[in-house]
Design a protein around this motif. Structure first.
Motif, PDB file in Angstrom:
ATOM      1  N   MET A  25     -58.276  25.767 -75.638  1.00  0.00           N
ATOM      2  CA  MET A  25     -59.667  25.743 -75.186  1.00  0.00           C
ATOM      3  C   MET A  25     -60.103  27.138 -74.734  1.00  0.00           C
ATOM      4  N   SER A  26     -59.297  28.157 -75.042  1.00  0.00           N
ATOM      5  CA  SER A  26     -59.481  29.480 -74.453  1.00  0.00           C
ATOM      6  C   SER A  26     -60.333  30.426 -75.294  1.00  0.00           C
ATOM      7  N   GLN A  27     -60.791  31.465 -74.625  1.00  0.00           N
ATOM      8  CA  GLN A  27     -61.475  32.574 -75.287  1.00  0.00           C
ATOM      9  C   GLN A  27     -60.463  33.613 -75.779  1.00  0.00           C
ATOM     10  N   ASN A  28     -59.328  33.727 -75.080  1.00  0.00           N
ATOM     11  CA  ASN A  28     -58.381  34.817 -75.344  1.00  0.00           C
ATOM     12  C   ASN A  28     -57.140  34.418 -76.119  1.00  0.00           C
ATOM     13  N   HIS A  54     -57.941  26.881 -70.037  1.00  0.00           N
ATOM     14  CA  HIS A  54     -57.295  27.616 -71.121  1.00  0.00           C
ATOM     15  C   HIS A  54     -56.751  26.680 -72.215  1.00  0.00           C
ATOM     16  N   PHE A  55     -56.037  25.641 -71.809  1.00  0.00           N
ATOM     17  CA  PHE A  55     -55.553  24.652 -72.784  1.00  0.00           C
ATOM     18  C   PHE A  55     -55.337  23.333 -72.082  1.00  0.00           C
ATOM     19  N   GLY A  70     -55.503  26.247 -66.494  1.00  0.00           N
ATOM     20  CA  GLY A  70     -56.408  27.390 -66.465  1.00  0.00           C
ATOM     21  C   GLY A  70     -56.695  27.841 -65.046  1.00  0.00           C
ATOM     22  N   ARG A  71     -57.718  28.679 -64.889  1.00  0.00           N
ATOM     23  CA  ARG A  71     -58.076  29.250 -63.579  1.00  0.00           C
ATOM     24  C   ARG A  71     -58.879  28.302 -62.701  1.00  0.00           C
ATOM     25  N   SER A  72     -59.597  27.389 -63.298  1.00  0.00           N
ATOM     26  CA  SER A  72     -60.541  26.533 -62.570  1.00  0.00           C
ATOM     27  C   SER A  72     -59.845  25.621 -61.564  1.00  0.00           C
ATOM     28  N   ARG A  73     -60.544  25.359 -60.471  1.00  0.00           N
ATOM     29  CA  ARG A  73     -60.047  24.393 -59.480  1.00  0.00           C
ATOM     30  C   ARG A  73     -59.999  22.987 -60.068  1.00  0.00           C
ATOM     31  N   ARG A  74     -60.730  22.747 -61.132  1.00  0.00           N
ATOM     32  CA  ARG A  74     -60.737  21.431 -61.783  1.00  0.00           C
ATOM     33  C   ARG A  74     -59.482  21.199 -62.614  1.00  0.00           C
ATOM     34  N   CYS A  75     -58.708  22.247 -62.894  1.00  0.00           N
ATOM     35  CA  CYS A  75     -57.497  22.111 -63.702  1.00  0.00           C
ATOM     36  C   CYS A  75     -56.377  21.472 -62.892  1.00  0.00           C
ATOM     37  N   LYS A  76     -55.592  20.647 -63.558  1.00  0.00           N
ATOM     38  CA  LYS A  76     -54.430  20.029 -62.905  1.00  0.00           C
ATOM     39  C   LYS A  76     -53.369  21.086 -62.603  1.00  0.00           C
TER      40      LYS A  76
END
Length: 120
Positions: free
Chosen positions: A90-93, A57-58, A35-41
């Motif tokens: 895990m996404s909204q879209n 996102h997933f 996804g967009r977050s800095r926490r995402c791998k």
């Protein structure tokens, strides 16, 4: 739309608007959030002017899967447990596997060559 082809060992992400493809080697003992977050791998869409890709996102993770046994007799070839990759939306879209919507909060098995589309 961003897309990724996923298998048990690796994935490739495409961002057509930017015309680039990024490759990620996945290790079956780890979990990956995309996804967009800095926490995402694996970060995708973080530099897009419109945030259609969710911050998380997933996720791709692995579980031990046992083959169904036909009988209780001696084990057959292929009866060994194996690590099976799964994807959770895990996404909204929306997250799609081979054109089929997974649905937020739902999980689906991944198979070699599966195409993951992030709708935005």
């Amino acid at each position: 739309a961003a897309a990724a082809a996923a298998g048990a060992a690796g994935a490739a992400a495409t961002q057509p608007s930017e015309g680039r493809v990024e490759h990620f080697d996945l290790v079956c003992t780890k979990e990956y959030t995309v996804g967009r977050s800095r926490r995402c791998k694996i970060r995708v869409g973080h530099d897009s002017p419109q945030p259609y890709i969710s911050s998380q996102h997933f996720r791709i993770f692995y579980k031990v899967k046992f083959s169904p046994r036909v009988s209780a007799a001696a084990p057959m070839p292929g009866d060994e447990p194996r690590l099976q990759p799964y994807i959770e939306d895990m996404s909204q879209n929306g997250t799609y596997i081979d054109g089929t919507l997974i649905g937020r909060g739902f999980t689906q098995e991944l198979h070699d060559g599966a195409r993951i589309d992030l709708v935005f």
